[in-house]
Motif scaffolding. Structure first.
Motif, PDB file in Angstrom:
ATOM      1  N   THR A   1     -10.388   6.593   6.541  1.00 24.03           N
ATOM      2  CA  THR A   1      -9.140   6.057   5.988  1.00 24.03           C
ATOM      3  C   THR A   1      -8.548   5.018   6.934  1.00 24.03           C
ATOM      4  N   ALA A   2      -7.352   4.540   6.589  1.00 25.36           N
ATOM      5  CA  ALA A   2      -6.695   3.493   7.379  1.00 25.36           C
ATOM      6  C   ALA A   2      -6.072   4.093   8.631  1.00 25.36           C
TER       7      ALA A   2
ATOM      8  N   SER B   1       0.822  -1.206   0.000  1.00 27.48           N
ATOM      9  CA  SER B   1       0.000   0.000   0.000  1.00 27.48           C
ATOM     10  C   SER B   1       0.861   1.263   0.000  1.00 27.48           C
TER      11      SER B   1
ATOM     12  N   LEU C   1      -8.308   1.946   2.384  1.00 20.14           N
ATOM     13  CA  LEU C   1      -7.156   2.214   1.532  1.00 20.14           C
ATOM     14  C   LEU C   1      -7.528   2.980   0.271  1.00 20.14           C
TER      15      LEU C   1
ATOM     16  N   SER D   1      -1.829   3.021   7.052  1.00 19.79           N
ATOM     17  CA  SER D   1      -2.030   2.869   5.614  1.00 19.79           C
ATOM     18  C   SER D   1      -0.796   2.381   4.870  1.00 19.79           C
TER      19      SER D   1
ATOM     20  N   THR E   1      -3.712   5.205  -1.594  1.00 18.50           N
ATOM     21  CA  THR E   1      -4.008   4.442  -0.379  1.00 18.50           C
ATOM     22  C   THR E   1      -3.662   5.216   0.893  1.00 18.50           C
ATOM     23  N   GLN E   2      -2.978   6.328   0.780  1.00 16.16           N
ATOM     24  CA  GLN E   2      -2.384   6.969   1.942  1.00 16.16           C
ATOM     25  C   GLN E   2      -3.382   7.823   2.720  1.00 16.16           C
ATOM     26  N   ALA E   3      -3.479   7.572   4.006  1.00 19.97           N
ATOM     27  CA  ALA E   3      -4.403   8.312   4.854  1.00 19.97           C
ATOM     28  C   ALA E   3      -4.061   9.800   4.897  1.00 19.97           C
TER      29      ALA E   3
END
Length: 877
Positions: A241-242, A224, A855, A289, A230-232
Motif C-alpha cells: 500500500t501507500a 485519495s 492506492l 495514502s 485507497t486507504q492503507a
C-alpha cells in the motif's frame, strides 16, 4: 482573465453569427445534410479507404452518452486501445499530469499516429516516465468542435509514415455549422465536480465560411482521501500500500550499531500517519495514502477557428487552434530523500543518539499537509490548405501546418546542499557559512527529529523551511512543421475495372527542448536528481504512392508504398490489401504491411533523471540515474497482418470480424540500471577493471552507489495478435428508431522480449509492471443501446473489462477482478431551440477492482470517480 475574454468573444461571435445568418429551417437542414455528406478519408489517400481498412468511428452521440467532457475520456470507448495514461497523478506519472494519449494495441504511447482533419499535430512537451513521446489529445480542439473520431486499427506507415505503427486516430472537426449553439454542462461525483461551457457558430466572412468554437473546462481535484479503497489502513498498512520507510519522523543509520534506528518520537500519538511495523522495527514509516489526487484539479480553455472559401476553381482552407491547460496535482508534504545521504552531526543540539548519524526520511511529515506540483501547457496550431482540380479530372492538394506546445512544470523538492548546511547549523536565507557560527543569529539548525513538532526540541520556523525548498522549474517546448503536396485521380480504366492513384510528398521538422532550473542542472534536488538542459530537432522527407484497384464490381485492392528519410536514415514501408464482396451480404478483406517509427527527438537528444530502487551489495537502495539520448538509434520497425469479414445477414444488421497480428521490433527503451549494476559487479568479480559497465557507475569513497549513467537503446520486441468483433443493428420501433451496437477486442497473445537474447514473456492479461508494456486485460467490450423519437432520446452504454493479473513484486494477491459498468443518457428537446440532457456515468457506483497498487487500484485501467451525475443544456440560435 485573457482566457475568459477569449471564451466570451467566441460565444459573442456565435450570437452574432445567429443574427447575421438567420437561417430558415430549410436552409439549416440543407447545411446539416451537406455536413453529413462531407468526405473525410482516414487510412487511405483515396476516398473509400474504410472499405478495406478496419475503421471504427466514435460519434458525438456515443461521446455524450459516455459523459465525455474532455478528450482524455475517449480512450476508454475504443476496445482496441489499452495502456493509455489518461488519469495521471503525481504517484504514477509525475512528469505528465494533465495530458492523455491513445495507445492502440498497447504497442507504446508514441506508436499511434494522431491526426486532426488528416494533418499531424506536435508531440507533447513532456514525456512519460519511460521516455515515450506522444501527442497530447487533451490539447487538440474543443469537444463541441469535434464531429467524430475515426480509428484505423491497422498499421498505416505506408500511407502516413512514421508513428502509424499501431494505427491512426483522426479527430474530424465540424465546419459549415448551420445554427450557432451554446452548451453548458455540470457533473458531480462524490468528492469532485466538473463543468464545461462551450460555444460554436458559423458566419459568412470575406467570401467564405468561418466556424468559431471555444470551450472552458474545469474539474476539481478528487483526492485519495475521498475514497476508502485507497486507504492503507483499510489493508492493515500492508507493504504494497501507500506506505514508505522514508518517513518524518524518520530513521537514522547509527555507525556504532551498524544499522538503522527509528526516531525516538515515532509512535507518539501526535504523529497519526507515522508508525512502526513492530516494536523492534528499525524504520519509522509513513502512511501517505491521503496525499494524492486520483484526478488532479484541472482547468482548460480552448479555441478553434476554421475558414473555407472558393478561390476561382480552387478551395482555400485556414484553420487555427489554441489550448491552455493548468493542472495542479497534490503529492506528499515533501518528497523522500533519495538522491543523497545526509548526515546529522553529533554536535546537533537535538541529536538524541550521541553520534553522527545518516538521515533516512523527508523534510516534512503528514502534519504539514499535502504539497502540490503545477503544470501549465499552452498549445497552438495553424494550418492552411489549397486544393483544386486539373483539366483531366485529377485533384491536387497543398497543405502546411505548424504546431507547438509549451510546458511550465514546477514541483517542490528539498535542496540537498541547503538541508545539509542546515543540519550543520548554517541554515536560513541570511546565513553565511563562511562568516557565521552554527546555530547563532541568522544561522539556524534544522531539527529533523520529531521533537521539532512535539515542542520538546528546536522548532523549525516557516522561513527556514522555505529556504530549504526549491523547484524543478522546467520550461520546455515541442514543435512540428509539415508541408504536403499530393495529387490523385483515375490513372486507368477499362471495361472490367479501373485504377485510382494517389501520389505525394511531405516535409516535416520536429523540435524538442527542456530547460530545467539551476538546482536540477546541478543535481541538488533530493528527489528530482540531475538533468541537463538540451535541445534537438529532426527533419524528414517522404514520397508516397497509393493505388486503388477496382477489378469488376466485387474486388477492390490497395497497394501503397512510402519512402521516408529522417536525418539521413531512410526507410521504405509497403502495404497491400484486398477486399472481395463474395455476395451482396458478405465481404472478405485482408491486408499486410510493414511500418516503422523514427526515434523521437527526445530519445535521440534528451535526458531523463530517475531514482529507481536497485539491489546493490546485498541491499535495496535508491540510486540517481540519468538516461541520455543517442543520435545513432535505429528506427523501430513493424509488420502487420489482418484478415477480416463483414456480414449483413439482414437489412439493418451488420457484423464484422477482424483477426490481427503485429510484430514490433527494435523498440527504443531505457537501459536497465539493475542490469548495468549486475554487469559491473560481475566484471569486478572476474578481476576486470575499466570495463564499459564499471565506467558508467559512480560510487562514494565509502563504496555507496551514487550515480548510474544510462542510455536509450534499441532492444525490445513485441509480438501480439487477437480478434476485433463488432455488431450493429437498427430498426424502427415505437414510433422512433432503435439501435444496438457492440465492439469487442480479444488479445490472444502479447509476447515481449526485452532484448534479442532474452526469453519471451507473456504480457497478455497482466499489468506488465516488470517489463515495457502497460496494463493489458485480455478482453474488453463496449455495448450501446439507443432509442430516439420525436423530442426524446435514450442511450445506455455498458463497458466490460476482463480480469487480469498483477505482476508487481512483493504483493500477496496477484488477481484483479473483471468489471462491468453502465452509463445512461436521456435527452429531450424543449421547444425548438433548447436540448436538455441528463446523464449518469457508472450507474451502479462500482468501485475499481482491488489491485495491490499503492492506492488500491490500477489507474491505467480503472476509473476511480464512481457514480457521476450530469446535466447539460444546449441552446441553438
Amino acid at each position: 482573465m485573457a482566457q475568459r475574454r477569449l471564451l466570451m468573444a467566441t460565444v459573442s461571435g456565435a450570437w452574432l453569427a445567429a443574427a447575421a445568418s438567420a437561417p430558415t429551417q430549410a436552409q439549416d437542414g440543407a447545411q446539416d445534410q451537406a455536413q453529413v455528406e462531407d468526405v473525410v478519408v482516414t487510412g487511405s489517400r483515396i476516398a473509400g479507404g474504410d472499405r478495406i481498412a478496419p475503421v471504427e468511428t466514435v460519434g458525438r452521440n456515443v461521446m455524450d452518452a459516455a459523459g465525455v467532457a474532455d478528450a482524455s475520456q475517449l480512450v476508454r470507448l475504443v476496445t482496441a486501445n489499452a495502456g493509455s495514461e489518461a488519469q495521471v497523478d503525481q504517484l504514477n506519472q509525475p512528469q505528465s499530469s494533465g495530458t492523455a494519449q491513445f495507445n492502440l494495441r498497447n504497442l507504446g504511447l508514441g506508436s499511434t499516429l494522431v491526426l486532426v482533419d488528416g494533418q499531424r499535430w506536435t508531440t507533447s512537451a513532456v514525456v512519460a516516465t519511460d521516455g515515450a513521446a506522444f501527442v497530447d489529445i487533451n490539447s487538440l480542439v474543443p469537444m463541441i468542435a469535434l464531429q467524430r473520431v475515426e480509428v484505423v486499427k491497422d498499421g498505416a506507415s505506408a500511407v502516413y509514415g512514421s508513428d502509424a505503427v499501431a494505427g491512426v486516430v483522426n479527430f474530424i472537426t465540424r465546419h459549415d455549422v448551420g445554427r450557432p449553439e451554446v452548451s453548458a454542462k455540470y457533473a458531480v461525483a462524490d468528492g469532485s465536480e466538473e463543468s464545461v461551457i462551450q460555444a460554436i457558430g458559423g458566419l459568412d466572412l470575406l467570401g467564405g465560411n468561418l466556424t468559431l468554437a471555444a470551450s472552458h473546462f474545469h474539474r476539481s481535484a478528487l483526492g485519495s482521501d475521498e475514497r476508502d479503497f485507497t486507504q492503507a489502513e483499510r489493508y492493515g498498512r500492508a507493504a504494497w500500500t501507500a506506505v514508505t520507510s522514508y518517513g518524518q519522523p524518520g530513521a537514522y543509520f547509527r555507525p556504532s550499531g551498524n544499522g538503522f534506528s527509528p526516531d525516538p518520537a515515532c509512535g507518539d500519538p501526535a504523529f497519526a500517519s507515522a508508525y512502526l511495523n513492530t516494536p523492534s522495527d528499525a524504520f519509522c514509516r509513513l502512511d501517505y495514502s491521503d496525499f494524492f489526487d486520483l484526478a488532479p484539479e484541472e482547468t482548460r480553455t480552448q479555441a478553434f477557428a476554421d475558414w473555407r472559401r472558393p478561390v476561382g476553381q480552387m478551395n482555400l482552407s485556414l484553420q487555427g487552434a489554441w489550448s491552455s491547460t493548468r493542472t495542479r496535482a497534490r503529492q506528499t508534504p515533501s518528497l523522500p530523500i533519495l538522491a543523497q545521504s545526509l548526515m546529522v552531526p553529533a554536535s546537533h543540539p537535538d541529536n538524541p543518539f550521541g553520534e553522527a548519524v545518516l538521515f533516512r526520511g523527508r523534510l516534512l511529515g503528514a502534519e504539514a499537509g499535502a504539497s502540490a506540483a503545477d503544470f501549465e501547457y499552452e498549445t497552438w496550431r495553424l494550418s492552411a490548405g489549397l486544393d483544386g482540380q486539373f483539366a483531366n479530372g485529377w485533384t491536387w492538394t497543398l497543405a502546411a501546418t505548424s504546431s507547438r506546445q509549451h510546458v511550465a512544470y514546477d514541483k517542490p523538492d528539498t535542496i540537498g546542499s541547503a538541508l545539509q548546511r542546515a543540519l550543520n547549523g548554517f541554515g536560513g536565507a541570511g546565513c553565511d557559512p563562511a562568516t557565521g557560527t552554527a546555530g547563532v543569529g541568522a544561522c539556524q539548525y534544522f531539527n529533523p527529529f520529531g521533537s521539532a513538532w512535539l515542542g520538546t526540541g528546536t522548532a523549525n520556523g516557516a522561513a527556514l523551511i522555505d529556504s530549504l525548498i526549491g523547484y524543478t522549474g522546467l520550461r520546455g517546448a515541442a514543435s512540428l512543421t509539415t508541408a504536403d503536396a499530393a495529387t490523385s485521380g483515375q490513372a486507368l480504366a477499362w471495361g472490367g475495372g479501373a485504377i485510382d492513384l494517389a501520389l505525394g510528398v511531405q516535409y516535416r521538422r520536429s523540435g524538442f527542448r527542456h530547460d530545467w532550473s539551476d538546482l536540477v542542472n546541478a543535481g541538488d534536488l533530493l528527489t528530482a536528481g540531475y538533468s541537463p538542459d538540451f535541445e534537438g530537432d529532426q527533419e524528414a522527407l517522404a514520397a508516397f504512392a497509393e493505388a486503388r484497384l477496382h477489378l469488376g464490381e466485387r474486388i477492390e485492392g490497395q497497394l501503397a508504398g512510402r519512402y521516408e528519410s529522417y536525418n539521413g536514415e531512410g526507410r521504405f514501408s509497403p502495404k497491400a490489401a484486398i477486399r472481395w464482396d463474395a455476395t451482396d451480404r458478405l465481404a472478405l478483406r485482408v491486408s499486410w504491411g510493414q511500418g516503422f517509427r523514427a526515434p523521437s527527438v527526445y530519445a535521440q537528444s534528451g535526458a531523463q533523471a530517475s531514482q529507481p530502487s536497485v539491489f546493490d551489495r546485498g541491499a535495496f537502495v535508491f540510486v540517481n540515474t540519468l538516461t541520455s539520448g543517442d543520435a545513432g538509434l535505429k528506427p523501430e520497425k513493424s509488420e502487420s497482418l489482418s484478415l477480416g469479414a463483414l456480414w449483413r445477414p439482414l437489412d439493418g444488421l451488420e457484423f464484422s470480424l477482424d483477426a490481427w497480428r503485429f510484430d514490433y521490433a527494435d523498440q527504443v527503451i531505457k537501459e536497465s540500471a539493475q542490469g548495468l549494476i549486475d554487469q559491473a559487479a560481475a566484471d569486478t568479480a572476474a578481476g576486470r577493471t575499466g570495463t564499459p559497465a564499471q565506467a558508467r557507475i559512480t560510487r562514494s569513497p565509502s563504496g555507496a552507489l551514487t550515480f548510474v549513467q544510462l542510455y536509450f537503446v534499441n532492444a525490445s520486441s513485441i509480438e501480439t495478435q487477437g480478434l476485433d468483433l463488432a455488431a450493429r443493428y437498427g430498426r424502427d420501433l415505437w414510433g422512433g428508431r432503435a439501435t444496438a451496437s457492440a465492439t469487442w477486442t480479444y488479445v490472444d497473445r502479447y509476447d515481449i522480449r526485452l532484448n534479442d537474447g532474452a526469453a519471451r514473456t507473456s504480457g497478455v492479461g497482466s499489468t506488465n509492471l516488470s517489463n515495457i508494456g502497460r496494463s493489458l486485460p485480455r478482453n474488453r467490450g463496449e455495448f450501446a443501446l439507443g432509442w430516439s423519437g420525436g423530442t426524446s432520446a435514450l442511450t445506455a452504454l455498458v463497458h466490460y473489462t476482463d480480469g487480469y493479473r498483477n505482476d508487481r513484486s512483493g504483493i500477496t494477491d496477484t488477481t484483479i477482478a473483471s468489471q462491468t459498468t453502465a452509463d445512461m443518457l436521456y435527452s429531450r428537446t424543449l421547444g425548438a431551440d433548447i436540448d436538455l440532457a441528463l446523464g449518469v456515468v457508472n450507474v451502479f457506483d462500482k468501485a475499481p477492482p482491488l489491485a495491490q497498487f499503492a492506492l488500491g487500484y490500477d489507474p491505467v485501467v480503472a476509473d476511480p470517480r464512481g457514480r457521476v451525475f450530469s446535466v447539460a443544456l444546449t441552446k441553438r440560435f
